[in-house]
Design a protein around this motif. Sequence first.
Motif, PDB file in Angstrom:
ATOM      1  N   ASP A 297       0.632  -1.103  -0.101  1.00  0.00           N
ATOM      2  CA  ASP A 297      -0.036  -0.082   0.111  1.00  0.00           C
ATOM      3  C   ASP A 297       0.826   1.238   0.016  1.00  0.00           C
ATOM      4  O   ASP A 297       0.277   2.345  -0.497  1.00  0.00           O
ATOM      5  CB  ASP A 297      -0.863  -0.233   1.274  1.00  0.00           C
ATOM      6  N   CYS A 298       1.970   1.087   0.557  1.00  0.00           N
ATOM      7  CA  CYS A 298       3.037   2.249   0.803  1.00  0.00           C
ATOM      8  C   CYS A 298       4.291   2.147  -0.300  1.00  0.00           C
ATOM      9  O   CYS A 298       4.715   3.127  -0.844  1.00  0.00           O
ATOM     10  CB  CYS A 298       3.448   2.511   1.958  1.00  0.00           C
ATOM     11  N   HIS A 299       4.614   0.807  -0.576  1.00  0.00           N
ATOM     12  CA  HIS A 299       5.824   0.463  -1.118  1.00  0.00           C
ATOM     13  C   HIS A 299       5.537  -0.203  -2.459  1.00  0.00           C
ATOM     14  O   HIS A 299       4.923  -1.236  -2.494  1.00  0.00           O
ATOM     15  CB  HIS A 299       6.798  -0.447  -0.376  1.00  0.00           C
ATOM     16  N   ASP A 300       6.288   0.395  -3.451  1.00  0.00           N
ATOM     17  CA  ASP A 300       6.457  -0.408  -4.930  1.00  0.00           C
ATOM     18  C   ASP A 300       7.146  -1.641  -4.460  1.00  0.00           C
ATOM     19  O   ASP A 300       8.565  -1.646  -4.298  1.00  0.00           O
ATOM     20  CB  ASP A 300       7.155   0.313  -5.922  1.00  0.00           C
ATOM     21  N   VAL A 301       6.977  -2.655  -4.556  1.00  0.00           N
ATOM     22  CA  VAL A 301       7.566  -3.931  -4.136  1.00  0.00           C
ATOM     23  C   VAL A 301       8.642  -4.449  -5.125  1.00  0.00           C
ATOM     24  O   VAL A 301       9.544  -5.063  -4.817  1.00  0.00           O
ATOM     25  CB  VAL A 301       6.746  -5.280  -3.790  1.00  0.00           C
TER      26      VAL A 301
ATOM     27  N   HIS B  21       8.861   3.954  -2.343  1.00  0.00           N
ATOM     28  CA  HIS B  21       7.536   4.641  -2.183  1.00  0.00           C
ATOM     29  C   HIS B  21       7.064   4.893  -3.512  1.00  0.00           C
ATOM     30  O   HIS B  21       7.724   5.271  -4.193  1.00  0.00           O
ATOM     31  CB  HIS B  21       7.627   5.746  -1.084  1.00  0.00           C
ATOM     32  N   TYR B  22       5.685   4.881  -3.588  1.00  0.00           N
ATOM     33  CA  TYR B  22       5.016   5.635  -4.581  1.00  0.00           C
ATOM     34  C   TYR B  22       5.253   6.949  -4.800  1.00  0.00           C
ATOM     35  O   TYR B  22       5.343   7.516  -6.015  1.00  0.00           O
ATOM     36  CB  TYR B  22       3.349   4.985  -4.478  1.00  0.00           C
ATOM     37  N   ASN B  23       5.116   7.533  -3.481  1.00  0.00           N
ATOM     38  CA  ASN B  23       5.043   9.092  -3.702  1.00  0.00           C
ATOM     39  C   ASN B  23       6.364   9.357  -2.781  1.00  0.00           C
ATOM     40  O   ASN B  23       7.095   8.664  -1.997  1.00  0.00           O
ATOM     41  CB  ASN B  23       3.834   9.679  -2.991  1.00  0.00           C
ATOM     42  N   GLU B  24       6.645  10.875  -2.668  1.00  0.00           N
ATOM     43  CA  GLU B  24       7.556  11.392  -1.876  1.00  0.00           C
ATOM     44  C   GLU B  24       7.047  12.185  -0.458  1.00  0.00           C
ATOM     45  O   GLU B  24       5.855  12.613  -0.831  1.00  0.00           O
ATOM     46  CB  GLU B  24       8.486  12.277  -2.769  1.00  0.00           C
ATOM     47  N   GLY B  25       7.830  12.277   0.308  1.00  0.00           N
ATOM     48  CA  GLY B  25       7.549  13.209   1.558  1.00  0.00           C
ATOM     49  C   GLY B  25       6.161  12.793   2.039  1.00  0.00           C
ATOM     50  O   GLY B  25       5.626  11.687   2.094  1.00  0.00           O
ATOM     51  N   ASN B  26       5.288  13.976   2.422  1.00  0.00           N
ATOM     52  CA  ASN B  26       4.122  13.606   3.134  1.00  0.00           C
ATOM     53  C   ASN B  26       3.048  13.001   2.269  1.00  0.00           C
ATOM     54  O   ASN B  26       2.063  12.541   2.743  1.00  0.00           O
ATOM     55  CB  ASN B  26       3.690  14.880   3.690  1.00  0.00           C
ATOM     56  N   ASP B  27       3.268  13.020   0.853  1.00  0.00           N
ATOM     57  CA  ASP B  27       2.180  12.438  -0.172  1.00  0.00           C
ATOM     58  C   ASP B  27       2.127  11.029   0.247  1.00  0.00           C
ATOM     59  O   ASP B  27       1.102  10.387  -0.124  1.00  0.00           O
ATOM     60  CB  ASP B  27       2.730  12.830  -1.593  1.00  0.00           C
ATOM     61  N   VAL B  28       3.330  10.464   0.840  1.00  0.00           N
ATOM     62  CA  VAL B  28       3.416   9.114   1.021  1.00  0.00           C
ATOM     63  C   VAL B  28       2.114   8.800   1.987  1.00  0.00           C
ATOM     64  O   VAL B  28       1.141   7.851   1.714  1.00  0.00           O
ATOM     65  CB  VAL B  28       4.465   8.553   1.647  1.00  0.00           C
ATOM     66  N   CYS B  29       1.957   9.592   3.033  1.00  0.00           N
ATOM     67  CA  CYS B  29       1.043   9.219   3.974  1.00  0.00           C
ATOM     68  C   CYS B  29      -0.476   9.872   3.721  1.00  0.00           C
ATOM     69  O   CYS B  29      -1.394   9.236   4.074  1.00  0.00           O
ATOM     70  CB  CYS B  29       1.336  10.092   5.344  1.00  0.00           C
ATOM     71  N   ALA B  30      -0.446  11.076   2.812  1.00  0.00           N
ATOM     72  CA  ALA B  30      -1.705  11.761   2.465  1.00  0.00           C
ATOM     73  C   ALA B  30      -2.362  11.156   1.573  1.00  0.00           C
ATOM     74  O   ALA B  30      -3.382  11.251   1.329  1.00  0.00           O
ATOM     75  CB  ALA B  30      -1.423  13.124   1.971  1.00  0.00           C
ATOM     76  N   THR B  31      -1.907   9.915   0.951  1.00  0.00           N
ATOM     77  CA  THR B  31      -2.514   8.966   0.082  1.00  0.00           C
ATOM     78  C   THR B  31      -3.733   8.587   0.887  1.00  0.00           C
ATOM     79  O   THR B  31      -4.978   8.400   0.282  1.00  0.00           O
ATOM     80  CB  THR B  31      -1.710   7.961  -0.482  1.00  0.00           C
ATOM     81  N   CYS B  32      -3.697   8.404   2.064  1.00  0.00           N
ATOM     82  CA  CYS B  32      -4.986   7.948   2.748  1.00  0.00           C
ATOM     83  C   CYS B  32      -5.424   8.820   3.875  1.00  0.00           C
ATOM     84  O   CYS B  32      -6.504   9.097   4.218  1.00  0.00           O
ATOM     85  CB  CYS B  32      -4.550   6.586   3.541  1.00  0.00           C
ATOM     86  N   HIS B  33      -4.492   9.393   4.545  1.00  0.00           N
ATOM     87  CA  HIS B  33      -4.577  10.456   5.830  1.00  0.00           C
ATOM     88  C   HIS B  33      -4.740  11.991   4.871  1.00  0.00           C
ATOM     89  O   HIS B  33      -4.035  12.660   5.211  1.00  0.00           O
ATOM     90  CB  HIS B  33      -3.438  10.428   6.825  1.00  0.00           C
ATOM     91  N   SER B  34      -6.068  12.252   4.844  1.00  0.00           N
ATOM     92  CA  SER B  34      -6.384  13.377   4.063  1.00  0.00           C
ATOM     93  C   SER B  34      -7.851  13.520   4.019  1.00  0.00           C
ATOM     94  O   SER B  34      -8.600  12.571   4.590  1.00  0.00           O
ATOM     95  CB  SER B  34      -6.059  13.400   2.558  1.00  0.00           C
TER      96      SER B  34
END
Length: 660
Positions: free
Chosen positions: A325-329, A334-347
């Motif tokens: 969900d966070c890491h391209d295996v 990571h799929y995104n950079e910085g806070n965008d990693v978390c903001a994919t869900c936490h927004s």
Amino acid sequence: MMDPATRLGTAPLWLACAWLAGALAVAAQDQPESPAVEPPAYVGTMACAECHTAEFESWTGSHHDLAWTEPTAENILGDFDDVTFEHQGVTTTFSREGDQFFIESDGPDGALTRWPVAGVIGITPLQQYFVETEPGRMQSFDIPWDVIENRWYHMYPEEHLPAGDGFHWTGPYKNWNARCAECHATDFQRNYDLQTGSYASTASEIGVGCEACHGPGSAHLDWAAAVDAGTEFEVPPALSPTGFTVDYAASDAETEMQQCASCHSRRGTYLGGSPLPGTPFHDAYRLSTLRDPLYHADGQIRDEVYAYGSFLQSKMYAAGVQCSDCHDVHSATHYNEGNDVCATCHSPAGNSDFPTLKLAEYDSPEHHFHPEDSEGAQCVSCHMIERVYMGVDGRHDHSFRVPRPDLTIAVGTPNACTDCHAEEGPYWAQEELDKRFPNSAYRGDHFALAFDAAFKGEAGMGDTLVSIALSPSMPGIVRATALELLAPQATPEQAEQLALLLEDADPMVRTHAVSLQRVAAPTDMVVRILPRLSDESRSVRIAAAREMLAAPIAHLPDANARALAGAMGEWQSSLANTADFPETQLVLGGIALTTRNLEGAISAFGEATRLDPQLVAAWSMLVRLRAASGDEDGAREVLTEALSLNPEDPTLLGLEAQLP
């Protein structure tokens, strides 16, 4: 890592395991170590590349791809231009002759020796190297190359680890075959020979290739050929619809999590190499609990524990979040950079895959109280503290916790606030959090209080540990830790109270619930543990076998006897698979004592001290056993040798005072 100079083939040592001889015969039939169905063959990553081009290109050059590479000029980043590095009086020289690279340093006997580099480990932020100190035995070198700063450095700069020390780079804990390779290769098998103390290790592929995670691919190639030809594909038994030993298409988060955890965790192993992908984690490994010194009392990372143990504590894990969900295996990024990693869900928009998420704006000064884009405004700064391992490798805690300076005040655990605001201190930090989050639920009682007291050996925490173990809201790894900490002080009444956990859904909880039953009355213990000999998890079965070893039983019904023999066989197999580990020798010595085999105990503890001369527990047992058998001169001789290697150890000095 561990030194393979072991000589376990001696008769006295294996007499220590005589109690398992009958069990092995049954286990070979009822509980085979190898899969019941022959798995497909490994075909190599290049066989996957033609069809899975995007995934192959993403994987190429990743940390997985470059986890282990050949020692070529293209792969080696370190400076081997006759460069010297001095540490604790030892001068190491890195040199090159044509296409071959060499390391000269202190060998097992302390003499300067020159070896060709045998393998390259990793790519960034450091690159490490290993050499072959004797045929088949690979040892990882303690002086890696800092890829960021372009320099050689020692991973343990303050420590003096002379030749002969168990933690010297040629010692058992730095052995590449036993301690590292299976997570840097595909289908790695140690192939340790008990009689000769040597390795004939193999791997289908060095580096973490496609089949390290997806499983051997020959049946999948057959499936693909059938699809191309428009014919039916008859799926072999126990394989996924597309011919793999593990099925990620089923969208089962636990399947992926356990596969990743096979390397990204701190654990002990039951097997002799890489488990077949799809093997349940607790059939291959025993996960470390949140014990000191691996973790802080509140479960924060302390020693090098990787990610799984901390992630199991998180609300994200409980909600079904998985690595991908966070890491391209494939690229291991990571799929995104910085806070965008978390903001994919936490927004405010949330994520439909996780409908229980609170919808809110987190990436704003109103939440993090720091200037935009500053270090303090990064989600990871507050919720994923970073700790540095191997000298330069910063890794984040994956428990995603809210900072708790109140626990810093109470038990001394670190917190993210004072990681940055060290001068202001934890009292200031707690006052700030009280002002900014006055109604926060992250206050008050925490298992850290009980765990810290238990770490310190304080009494009176029994009832609290029982409550933690029984709490359905607590993560399984926390409950298992509570059981482990309770075990030394548990009462028969507490064993009865906690007996229901023998059927808990979490195999880690069941494993430690079994061990706690040793304080029960013998009859009660046997009745409670017998069903666990047939548990679906190998960790639980082995734990049950361990407790049954000393059980006062003369006869069991046939079904129970077969289950006991099978579980005992699995335990013996796991010990044989790790026979080059000093800690395994301690277990074998304990088994020999339990079975009243004095000669076997002396042999096993002696082997432990040969593998790791600083293993004081083994030296202490040798001295006591010699003395108990009336051989006071032998006890004195062993103690003299032990003190020559560990001159300041208080346990050994105490034994010296006790001997006549």
